[in-house]
Scaffold this active site. Structure first.
Site, PDB file in Angstrom:
ATOM      1  CB  SER A 173      -0.874   0.055   1.255  1.00 49.23           C
ATOM      2  OG  SER A 173      -1.868  -0.912   1.211  1.00 49.23           O
ATOM      3  CG  HIS A 187      -3.170  -1.537  -3.529  1.00 49.74           C
ATOM      4  ND1 HIS A 187      -3.962  -0.450  -3.293  1.00 49.74           N
ATOM      5  CD2 HIS A 187      -2.704  -1.922  -2.306  1.00 49.74           C
ATOM      6  CE1 HIS A 187      -3.969  -0.174  -1.999  1.00 49.74           C
ATOM      7  NE2 HIS A 187      -3.221  -1.050  -1.382  1.00 49.74           N
ATOM      8  CG  ASN A 225      -5.221   3.453   0.362  1.00 47.67           C
ATOM      9  OD1 ASN A 225      -6.420   3.204   0.522  1.00 47.67           O
ATOM     10  ND2 ASN A 225      -4.279   2.552   0.499  1.00 47.67           N
TER      11      ASN A 225
HETATM   12  P1  NAI Z   1      -0.627  -9.011   7.932  1.00 43.06           P
HETATM   13  O1  NAI Z   1       0.276  -8.588   9.002  1.00 43.06           O
HETATM   14  O2  NAI Z   1      -2.026  -9.352   8.251  1.00 43.06           O
HETATM   15  O3  NAI Z   1      -0.020 -10.278   7.192  1.00 43.06           O
HETATM   16  C1  NAI Z   1       1.318 -10.381   6.794  1.00 43.06           C
HETATM   17  C2  NAI Z   1       1.683 -11.860   6.761  1.00 43.06           C
HETATM   18  O4  NAI Z   1       2.925 -11.998   6.078  1.00 43.06           O
HETATM   19  C3  NAI Z   1       1.851 -12.492   8.141  1.00 43.06           C
HETATM   20  O5  NAI Z   1       1.034 -13.627   8.239  1.00 43.06           O
HETATM   21  C4  NAI Z   1       3.319 -12.872   8.172  1.00 43.06           C
HETATM   22  O6  NAI Z   1       3.570 -14.074   8.886  1.00 43.06           O
HETATM   23  C5  NAI Z   1       3.656 -13.025   6.721  1.00 43.06           C
HETATM   24  N1  NAI Z   1       5.063 -12.858   6.388  1.00 43.06           N
HETATM   25  C6  NAI Z   1       5.901 -11.884   6.801  1.00 43.06           C
HETATM   26  N2  NAI Z   1       7.126 -12.085   6.272  1.00 43.06           N
HETATM   27  C7  NAI Z   1       7.059 -13.186   5.517  1.00 43.06           C
HETATM   28  C8  NAI Z   1       7.968 -13.908   4.697  1.00 43.06           C
HETATM   29  N3  NAI Z   1       9.227 -13.495   4.553  1.00 43.06           N
HETATM   30  N4  NAI Z   1       7.542 -15.011   4.070  1.00 43.06           N
HETATM   31  C9  NAI Z   1       6.271 -15.429   4.193  1.00 43.06           C
HETATM   32  N5  NAI Z   1       5.359 -14.785   4.941  1.00 43.06           N
HETATM   33  C10 NAI Z   1       5.738 -13.686   5.587  1.00 43.06           C
HETATM   34  O7  NAI Z   1      -0.520  -7.857   6.823  1.00 43.06           O
HETATM   35  P2  NAI Z   1      -1.628  -7.349   5.780  1.00 43.06           P
HETATM   36  O8  NAI Z   1      -2.473  -6.341   6.413  1.00 43.06           O
HETATM   37  O9  NAI Z   1      -2.244  -8.518   5.128  1.00 43.06           O
HETATM   38  O10 NAI Z   1      -0.717  -6.589   4.723  1.00 43.06           O
HETATM   39  C11 NAI Z   1       0.105  -7.280   3.802  1.00 43.06           C
HETATM   40  C12 NAI Z   1       0.453  -6.355   2.659  1.00 43.06           C
HETATM   41  O11 NAI Z   1      -0.739  -5.901   2.034  1.00 43.06           O
HETATM   42  C13 NAI Z   1       1.201  -5.092   3.056  1.00 43.06           C
HETATM   43  O12 NAI Z   1       2.151  -4.811   2.059  1.00 43.06           O
HETATM   44  C14 NAI Z   1       0.122  -4.017   3.094  1.00 43.06           C
HETATM   45  O13 NAI Z   1       0.637  -2.746   2.762  1.00 43.06           O
HETATM   46  C15 NAI Z   1      -0.772  -4.476   1.987  1.00 43.06           C
HETATM   47  N6  NAI Z   1      -2.173  -4.064   2.087  1.00 43.06           N
HETATM   48  C16 NAI Z   1      -2.870  -4.079   3.268  1.00 43.06           C
HETATM   49  C17 NAI Z   1      -4.190  -3.697   3.320  1.00 43.06           C
HETATM   50  C18 NAI Z   1      -4.968  -3.772   4.602  1.00 43.06           C
HETATM   51  O14 NAI Z   1      -6.065  -3.202   4.661  1.00 43.06           O
HETATM   52  N7  NAI Z   1      -4.485  -4.457   5.618  1.00 43.06           N
HETATM   53  C19 NAI Z   1      -4.893  -3.226   2.115  1.00 43.06           C
HETATM   54  C20 NAI Z   1      -4.116  -3.312   0.913  1.00 43.06           C
HETATM   55  C21 NAI Z   1      -2.789  -3.692   0.919  1.00 43.06           C
END
Ligand code: NAI
Length: 647
Positions: A415, A436, A486
């Site tokens: 994001s 995204h 956003n």
């Molecule tokens: P989250 O914290 O819920 O999930 C991230 C996951 O990635 C965790 O389960 C973690 O264990 C895993 N992870 C971390 N490093 C890793 C690796 N090296 N190999 C495999 N797995 C790994 O995060 P979320 O909210 O899902 O965000 C993820 C991405 O999506 C970010 O880049 C964020 O900017 C983007 N995003 C988030 C939104 C939201 O509303 N939460 C909306 C749109 C995009």
């Protein structure tokens, strides 16, 4: 006699087969031209009259998509609206009165005017296959099913089901249509012609409503109408959405005949076609068509998606891709981290497949937990959705690039990080694009396709094609902070939070924006996305120097992160914000909307999106911005009266 859009043949048994085949188009639509030819066909069938008439489609794409919506945009007066309605109303009445039996053989989509044509036939047969869908979706365009739908559908399936179909615009498949009596039979494709032949010559009486349903369609009409009005009122305000109210009134007071409603009545065609809502919703329809056209240039046909990161986003992205038919491998640091995503996926599939266990299982079988990342080497699309940490993402992509197929598409869901920075880790940075998604993935139709400075055009095209394959709407955006969605939501939520700092109740703010037409108020939205995420987003959008709203920071410091922690600005119970409904709306909608409008304007000026229409499309499908207002740029233009004339 030969026709441009129809083919009429008579067989040895005296049956007439009428094939609809709209010229120069992949889909059948009931344009002015096609309808007037249909009228000629009916005249040609008077002497000699056939033993029966079977109407079907010659297209592989479906039966009839409905009226030609392009023609709606040319309606410029009440007279032209009446003329358009009268055209279909008269011809379908003529069809309903022919002395020989008639049958619509429905295969594929049968929408709007197409279903109204079918309803004017004595019999209907639907082909039982996944593509078959029937609906009266006029309400979604802000108009009413005036070619006989409001009269005939309630008489065919009963008013409760009919109103539900007409007021939601929702479609149904062949089996459900058979169950509710919309069609007389649902048959497999191989027997369809024979089934049609047998039914049309059967002499069976047309389907009739059971007694109670007849009462509801007669003396009990006012009761049914009152109940429907109440249900509509809970969802749509009459000044924003007049069409659903008009549907109920036209059925209840005028037996479904829109032409009988006098001008001046809020249910009249004049009122419907003159309200900006219908024009704006038709506009939104074409914006959606435009988004659907992105990626058509690419012949990319992905079958396997690998998602890294099984958190909020990655888990739901993986689940959605499997639901849409992809084979999906889902990677995270451990099986334990993947399990909750699979459990959420199961819930989604149970809802989408309405508890059909076999279908749920088939879909789950396509979603494989893959803690070791074996899927990387086989996937056509690899989507990264791990923590928002540049170094970790870089390392991940460097490793992925070594193992992925050379032609695999590499995408990040980031994001707030710069795609260009992540791409530096790649030997071939042109491969990386942004895809995204929005939270919740299953609810929001938009996906931004981010064209990084280094991304190749071909990869961006392929990304858009992939987004279409999973049935989402791709919006091409340039790599810029917040992209489009956003970037407009940030300043909007910020302004709303400032109002809280000034002492206004969250309920008063949210109510004002819901009255404006937003699907959810901005404070509830902050609670839903998470207060911590709002703080991070605020930093990337406004820079570290901007003063963050006090009310926001206090709650974050206290660990109140919104819905996910059980409390933010509201207390959350069972997924619902606990609100005090008695709080009056504050007069803040213009103030809070203004930063959103200006941010959209800036995105157009800075070419984050290619033009104002795409800004409107993105904000409507990415945030739910009041569709009846036609989008932020359109709204700005109307409000400031600087309407841009089409070139
Ligand atoms: P989250 O914290 O819920 O999930 C991230 C996951 O990635 C965790 O389960 C973690 O264990 C895993 N992870 C971390 N490093 C890793 C690796 N090296 N190999 C495999 N797995 C790994 O995060 P979320 O909210 O899902 O965000 C993820 C991405 O999506 C970010 O880049 C964020 O900017 C983007 N995003 C988030 C939104 C939201 O509303 N939460 C909306 C749109 C995009």
């Amino acid at each position: 006699m030969t026709y441009k859009h129809w083919r009429l043949t008579r067989d040895d048994d005296g049956l007439a087969w009428l094939d609809f085949d709209t010229a120069d188009s992949a889909t059948n639509t009931l344009s002015r031209d096609a309808l007037s030819e249909f009228d000629h066909v009916l005249s040609a069938l008077t002497s000699p009259a056939p033993k029966g008439l079977i109407i079907r489609s010659a297209k592989s794409a479906g039966f009839i998509a409905g009226a030609n919506i392009e023609e709606f945009t040319r309606i410029d007066s009440a007279e032209s609206a009446r003329e358009l309605v009268k055209r279909g109303w008269d011809i379908f009445n003529r069809l309903a009165k022919v002395p020989y039996p008639t049958l619509a053989l429905i295969r594929g989509h049968c929408m709007g005017g197409g279903l109204e044509l079918s309803l004017a036939c004595r019999y209907r047969i639907a082909v039982d296959e996944p593509g078959t869908r029937m609906a009266l979706p006029e309400v979604m365009l802000g108009i009413v099913p005036a070619w006989g739908g409001m009269m005939r559908l309630p008489k065919t399936v009963g008013p409760a089901v009919a109103l539900d179909m007409m007021l939601t615009g929702k479609g149904m498949d062949a089996r459900r249509a058979k169950k509710i009596g919309l069609v007389d039979a649902a048959v497999p494709v191989r027997v369809m012609d024979n089934a049609a032949r047998m039914m049309v010559t059967s002499g069976a009486p047309a389907h009739k409503l059971p007694g109670l349903q007849q009462l509801m369609n007669g003396p009990l009409k006012p009761l049914v109408a009152a109940k429907a009005r109440k249900q509509v009122a809970a969802k749509a305000r009459p000044e924003h959405y007049p069409a659903p109210y008009a549907i109920i009134d036209t059925w209840a007071k005028y037996d479904g005949n829109a032409l009988a409603v006098p001008a001046g009545d809020p249910a009249s065609l004049e009122a419907i076609f003159q309200s900006p809502t219908a024009k704006n919703l038709v506009r939104v329809f074409f914006l959606q068509e435009r988004l659907k056209s992105f990626g058509k240039a690419s012949d990319f046909a992905p079958a396997h998606v690998h998602v890294v990161g099984a958190g909020v986003m990655g888990g739901d992205i993986a689940a959605w891709c499997a639901l849409r038919g992809m084979r999906v491998t889902l990677q995270d640091q451990s099986v334990e981290r993947i399990a909750p995503a699979i459990a959420r996926a199961r819930k989604l599939y149970e809802k989408k497949h309405r508890g059909d266990r076999k279908q749920v299982q088939f879909t789950l079988d396509r979603l494989l937990p893959d803690p070791d990342g074996h899927g990387v080497a086989r996937a056509d699309v690899i989507i990264e959705a791990i923590f928002e940490d540049l170094e970790v993402k870089r390392r991940l992509f460097a490793e992925i690039e070594q193992r992925a197929k050379p032609e695999a598409l590499l995408a990040t869901n980031t994001s707030s990080l710069k795609i260009e920075d992540i791409a530096q880790a790649l030997k071939d940075p042109t491969r990386l694009v942004g895809i995204h998604f929005f939270n919740p993935v299953a609810m929001l139709p938009l996906v931004e396709v981010v064209d990084g400075e280094q991304s190749s055009d071909a990869q961006v095209q392929r990304a858009a094609a992939f987004v279409r394959k999973i049935d989402k709407l791709p919006l091409p955006v340039k790599s810029a902070p917040g992209f489009l969605v956003n970037a407009v939501l940030g300043p909007y939520m910020h302004e709303a939070l400032k109002c809280v700092d000034e002492g206004m109740a969250p309920e008063a703010i949210d109510k004002a924006l819901v009255e404006f037409g937003m699907p959810m108020g901005p404070i509830e939205l902050v609670d839903t996305v998470g207060l911590d995420i709002a703080v991070a987003a605020g930093k990337t959008l406004a820079g570290n120097n901007a003063e963050p709203p006090r009310a926001l920071m206090q709650r974050v410091d206290a660990g109140k992160l919104g819905r996910k922690s059980g409390e933010g600005f509201y207390v959350w119970k069972d997924g619902k914000a606990q609100k005090n409904d008695s709080v009056e709306a504050a007069a803040v909608a213009p103030r809070i909307i203004e930063p959103l409008l200006q941010a959209a304007r800036r995105c157009v000026e800075n070419a984050v999106v290619a033009d104002a229409d795409l800004a409107d499309a993105g904000v409507i499908f990415g945030t739910g911005f009041a569709p009846f207002r036609g989008g932020p740029m359109h709204y700005l233009g109307q409000r400031d009266n600087t309407v841009v004339l089409p070139a």
